[in-house]
Design a protein around this motif. Sequence first.
Motif, PDB file in Angstrom:
ATOM      1  N   THR A   1      33.069  51.582  50.158  1.00  0.00           N
ATOM      2  CA  THR A   1      32.372  50.291  50.143  1.00  0.00           C
ATOM      3  C   THR A   1      32.638  49.515  48.861  1.00  0.00           C
ATOM      4  O   THR A   1      32.800  48.288  48.882  1.00  0.00           O
ATOM      5  N   LEU A   2      32.684  50.216  47.732  1.00  0.00           N
ATOM      6  CA  LEU A   2      32.907  49.587  46.427  1.00  0.00           C
ATOM      7  C   LEU A   2      34.369  49.774  46.030  1.00  0.00           C
ATOM      8  O   LEU A   2      34.723  50.742  45.354  1.00  0.00           O
ATOM      9  N   THR A   3      35.214  48.861  46.466  1.00  0.00           N
ATOM     10  CA  THR A   3      36.645  48.956  46.188  1.00  0.00           C
ATOM     11  C   THR A   3      37.139  47.723  45.445  1.00  0.00           C
ATOM     12  O   THR A   3      36.919  46.598  45.882  1.00  0.00           O
ATOM     13  N   LEU A   4      37.793  47.973  44.325  1.00  0.00           N
ATOM     14  CA  LEU A   4      38.387  46.910  43.524  1.00  0.00           C
ATOM     15  C   LEU A   4      39.897  46.947  43.703  1.00  0.00           C
ATOM     16  O   LEU A   4      40.528  47.987  43.518  1.00  0.00           O
ATOM     17  N   HIS A   5      40.488  45.800  44.075  1.00  0.00           N
ATOM     18  CA  HIS A   5      41.943  45.710  44.244  1.00  0.00           C
ATOM     19  C   HIS A   5      42.527  44.880  43.106  1.00  0.00           C
ATOM     20  O   HIS A   5      42.020  43.796  42.796  1.00  0.00           O
ATOM     21  N   ILE A   6      43.599  45.394  42.471  1.00  0.00           N
ATOM     22  CA  ILE A   6      44.232  44.720  41.338  1.00  0.00           C
ATOM     23  C   ILE A   6      45.736  44.663  41.560  1.00  0.00           C
ATOM     24  O   ILE A   6      46.347  45.651  41.947  1.00  0.00           O
TER      25      ILE A   6
ATOM     26  N   ASP B   1      45.869  39.514  39.301  1.00  0.00           N
ATOM     27  CA  ASP B   1      44.875  38.967  40.220  1.00  0.00           C
ATOM     28  C   ASP B   1      44.296  40.119  41.028  1.00  0.00           C
ATOM     29  O   ASP B   1      44.811  41.239  41.016  1.00  0.00           O
ATOM     30  N   GLY B   2      43.218  39.824  41.722  1.00  0.00           N
ATOM     31  CA  GLY B   2      42.598  40.875  42.513  1.00  0.00           C
ATOM     32  C   GLY B   2      41.305  40.404  43.141  1.00  0.00           C
ATOM     33  O   GLY B   2      40.941  39.221  43.059  1.00  0.00           O
ATOM     34  N   ASN B   3      40.626  41.339  43.759  1.00  0.00           N
ATOM     35  CA  ASN B   3      39.363  41.002  44.404  1.00  0.00           C
ATOM     36  C   ASN B   3      38.519  42.252  44.578  1.00  0.00           C
ATOM     37  O   ASN B   3      39.028  43.391  44.525  1.00  0.00           O
ATOM     38  N   LEU B   4      37.235  42.022  44.776  1.00  0.00           N
ATOM     39  CA  LEU B   4      36.303  43.099  45.113  1.00  0.00           C
ATOM     40  C   LEU B   4      36.024  43.028  46.603  1.00  0.00           C
ATOM     41  O   LEU B   4      35.769  41.948  47.146  1.00  0.00           O
TER      42      LEU B   4
ATOM     43  N   LEU C   1      30.096  38.406  48.598  1.00  0.00           N
ATOM     44  CA  LEU C   1      31.217  37.933  49.401  1.00  0.00           C
ATOM     45  C   LEU C   1      32.140  37.035  48.582  1.00  0.00           C
ATOM     46  O   LEU C   1      31.691  36.188  47.817  1.00  0.00           O
ATOM     47  N   GLY C   2      33.448  37.252  48.757  1.00  0.00           N
ATOM     48  CA  GLY C   2      34.434  36.360  48.149  1.00  0.00           C
ATOM     49  C   GLY C   2      34.565  36.479  46.652  1.00  0.00           C
ATOM     50  O   GLY C   2      34.803  35.485  45.972  1.00  0.00           O
ATOM     51  N   MET C   3      34.454  37.713  46.113  1.00  0.00           N
ATOM     52  CA  MET C   3      34.641  37.923  44.682  1.00  0.00           C
ATOM     53  C   MET C   3      36.132  38.120  44.405  1.00  0.00           C
ATOM     54  O   MET C   3      36.736  39.086  44.870  1.00  0.00           O
ATOM     55  N   ALA C   4      36.749  37.197  43.658  1.00  0.00           N
ATOM     56  CA  ALA C   4      38.174  37.272  43.358  1.00  0.00           C
ATOM     57  C   ALA C   4      38.424  36.804  41.928  1.00  0.00           C
ATOM     58  O   ALA C   4      37.613  36.076  41.351  1.00  0.00           O
ATOM     59  N   PHE C   5      39.554  37.231  41.360  1.00  0.00           N
ATOM     60  CA  PHE C   5      39.868  36.870  39.984  1.00  0.00           C
ATOM     61  C   PHE C   5      41.377  36.785  39.805  1.00  0.00           C
ATOM     62  O   PHE C   5      42.161  37.318  40.599  1.00  0.00           O
ATOM     63  N   SER C   6      41.795  36.092  38.738  1.00  0.00           N
ATOM     64  CA  SER C   6      43.210  35.998  38.384  1.00  0.00           C
ATOM     65  C   SER C   6      43.295  35.607  36.923  1.00  0.00           C
ATOM     66  O   SER C   6      42.325  35.125  36.327  1.00  0.00           O
ATOM     67  N   GLY C   7      44.487  35.811  36.344  1.00  0.00           N
ATOM     68  CA  GLY C   7      44.633  35.436  34.950  1.00  0.00           C
ATOM     69  C   GLY C   7      45.887  35.994  34.327  1.00  0.00           C
ATOM     70  O   GLY C   7      46.816  36.433  35.003  1.00  0.00           O
ATOM     71  N   ASN C   8      45.873  35.991  32.994  1.00  0.00           N
ATOM     72  CA  ASN C   8      47.003  36.485  32.206  1.00  0.00           C
ATOM     73  C   ASN C   8      46.440  37.193  30.988  1.00  0.00           C
ATOM     74  O   ASN C   8      45.426  36.773  30.417  1.00  0.00           O
ATOM     75  N   ILE C   9      47.103  38.278  30.589  1.00  0.00           N
ATOM     76  CA  ILE C   9      46.599  39.055  29.465  1.00  0.00           C
ATOM     77  C   ILE C   9      47.714  39.398  28.507  1.00  0.00           C
ATOM     78  O   ILE C   9      48.829  39.727  28.907  1.00  0.00           O
ATOM     79  N   THR C  10      47.448  39.235  27.211  1.00  0.00           N
ATOM     80  CA  THR C  10      48.342  39.683  26.159  1.00  0.00           C
ATOM     81  C   THR C  10      47.551  40.630  25.273  1.00  0.00           C
ATOM     82  O   THR C  10      46.422  41.003  25.586  1.00  0.00           O
TER      83      THR C  10
ATOM     84  N   TYR D   1      37.635  33.444  37.676  1.00  0.00           N
ATOM     85  CA  TYR D   1      37.040  34.239  38.757  1.00  0.00           C
ATOM     86  C   TYR D   1      36.103  33.373  39.585  1.00  0.00           C
ATOM     87  O   TYR D   1      35.600  32.345  39.122  1.00  0.00           O
ATOM     88  N   GLU D   2      35.909  33.798  40.797  1.00  0.00           N
ATOM     89  CA  GLU D   2      35.052  33.048  41.716  1.00  0.00           C
ATOM     90  C   GLU D   2      34.259  34.011  42.589  1.00  0.00           C
ATOM     91  O   GLU D   2      34.641  35.164  42.797  1.00  0.00           O
ATOM     92  N   LEU D   3      33.159  33.512  43.089  1.00  0.00           N
ATOM     93  CA  LEU D   3      32.287  34.284  43.965  1.00  0.00           C
ATOM     94  C   LEU D   3      31.675  33.318  44.963  1.00  0.00           C
ATOM     95  O   LEU D   3      31.032  32.342  44.581  1.00  0.00           O
ATOM     96  N   ASN D   4      31.884  33.602  46.230  1.00  0.00           N
ATOM     97  CA  ASN D   4      31.333  32.714  47.263  1.00  0.00           C
ATOM     98  C   ASN D   4      29.830  32.874  47.409  1.00  0.00           C
ATOM     99  O   ASN D   4      29.086  31.890  47.468  1.00  0.00           O
ATOM    100  N   GLU D   5      29.374  34.135  47.454  1.00  0.00           N
ATOM    101  CA  GLU D   5      27.940  34.348  47.684  1.00  0.00           C
ATOM    102  C   GLU D   5      27.505  35.714  47.177  1.00  0.00           C
ATOM    103  O   GLU D   5      28.187  36.716  47.382  1.00  0.00           O
ATOM    104  N   PHE D   6      26.372  35.724  46.492  1.00  0.00           N
ATOM    105  CA  PHE D   6      25.680  36.968  46.166  1.00  0.00           C
ATOM    106  C   PHE D   6      24.235  36.791  46.594  1.00  0.00           C
ATOM    107  O   PHE D   6      23.585  35.810  46.226  1.00  0.00           O
TER     108      PHE D   6
END
Length: 434
Positions: free
Chosen positions: A132-137, A147-150, A166-175, A183-188
């Motif tokens: 149920t609690l899966t993070l994709h990267i 980028d990724g999503n929960l 619902l709709g938890m997603a993120f993206s970016g760049n890291i150094t 990041y965004e979230l449609n609904e909690f």
Amino acid sequence: MKKILTGLAGSAIVAGGLFYFGSQQLVADEINAQLQTLQTHGFAIEDRKQDATGDHFIISLADIHKFSKLLPEYESVLLAEDKSALKEFKLGVDLTSSGSEVSADIYPVSFPTQELSIQEKEMIDKYIQEKTLTLHINYDSLTQNFDGNLKDIDEQIKNSVVVKLLGMAFSGNITDEKIDLRYELNEFKVADNKSKNPVVELTGLLSDGTYEGLNYYVSNGTTNIDKFSFDSKDKLGSVAFTDIQVKVDSDIKNELFESRVSFISKAVDAQIINDNYTLDTFTFDYGMKNINLEAFEQLVTVLDTENPNFKSPEVEKSITKIFENGVIFDIHKIAVDNITHNGQILKGFSVQTNLELENNPAIMQKIETAPMQALSSVQLNSKIEISDELFAKAIQDPRAMMAMMVQPKQENGYKIYNIELKDSHLNINGQPMM
């Protein structure tokens, strides 16, 4: 449970950072080296399997002493954690790679259950089995983009509460010392299962920010939220914020931390007992300067224990050092344009305040033992504006009678109070008060 969750977050973040966001190019032939790096920092790699679909293994925190070296400012806190509980939390990782691109699914496979009831343990087992609690990267080591999503969550807990994320997603760049994150979230939502009415609800979150430095204290970003509401489900009532914008800007100059936060909500609707209020454009904009960051981190470390001693020598030393350069607090604006109370519309108020604590190592001791003497190290300038109609309503309350002791200035339908504290002398609208 708080201690367990602290450990979980630390393990997951550091493991993820080392494994996926390392500065070295991460390709398939470097996986073994990265796993070895994790192990040198206190993590254990178990049940590793490699097949046509990719690399699969379980990661857990095996040596809290090695792990704590990664976060020296929190070392004493981490070493005080329940080590057995931390070791029971394990993450499963399904990893695939192609050239410079890496993808991973991360999910709990074991969770500390000592403090849980039988029903709660069964619920946790169900979540683990169903992932149920899966993070994709996804991460590209050449561009350093990620980028990724929960995974969406829509679960009923204990037959009484429904939780949606619902709709938890993120993206970016890291150094090495900078992260650009969106990041965004449609609904909690947390809702009562019987009435289906939300207890807590957040919709339409979108955030853009940049974080720099070793501990990412240097940051700037903006977060927008369509709506955030809370309903206590009792006589206290409910509150809902609509069209929210939060801006954060912080920096470190000459080893001193400064920050400014602006919170604006276009409308705030509140029901308190039998009263209904609507605030039109609520603003809370404040900042601080000259914070000794090293001393502040030391204070956080000392206080983040099971039973902190607020009067310990360590606490007093840290607080004294925090103020050794003087500290400036600015309330740039606390304001409401209009207030509607049970259908009656009133113009609102605004407050602006600048408070400076001068360089005085003994100021905290003076505040505790001789508050009046401490005033010599404090400078205050404040301006308060209250609409005539709100003022007339406020002074009906006996607690507001102090406002009648000083004649306010009148300006464009507002009562004005200019407050100044300097050299231990307090003046309101030019009238000496002490």
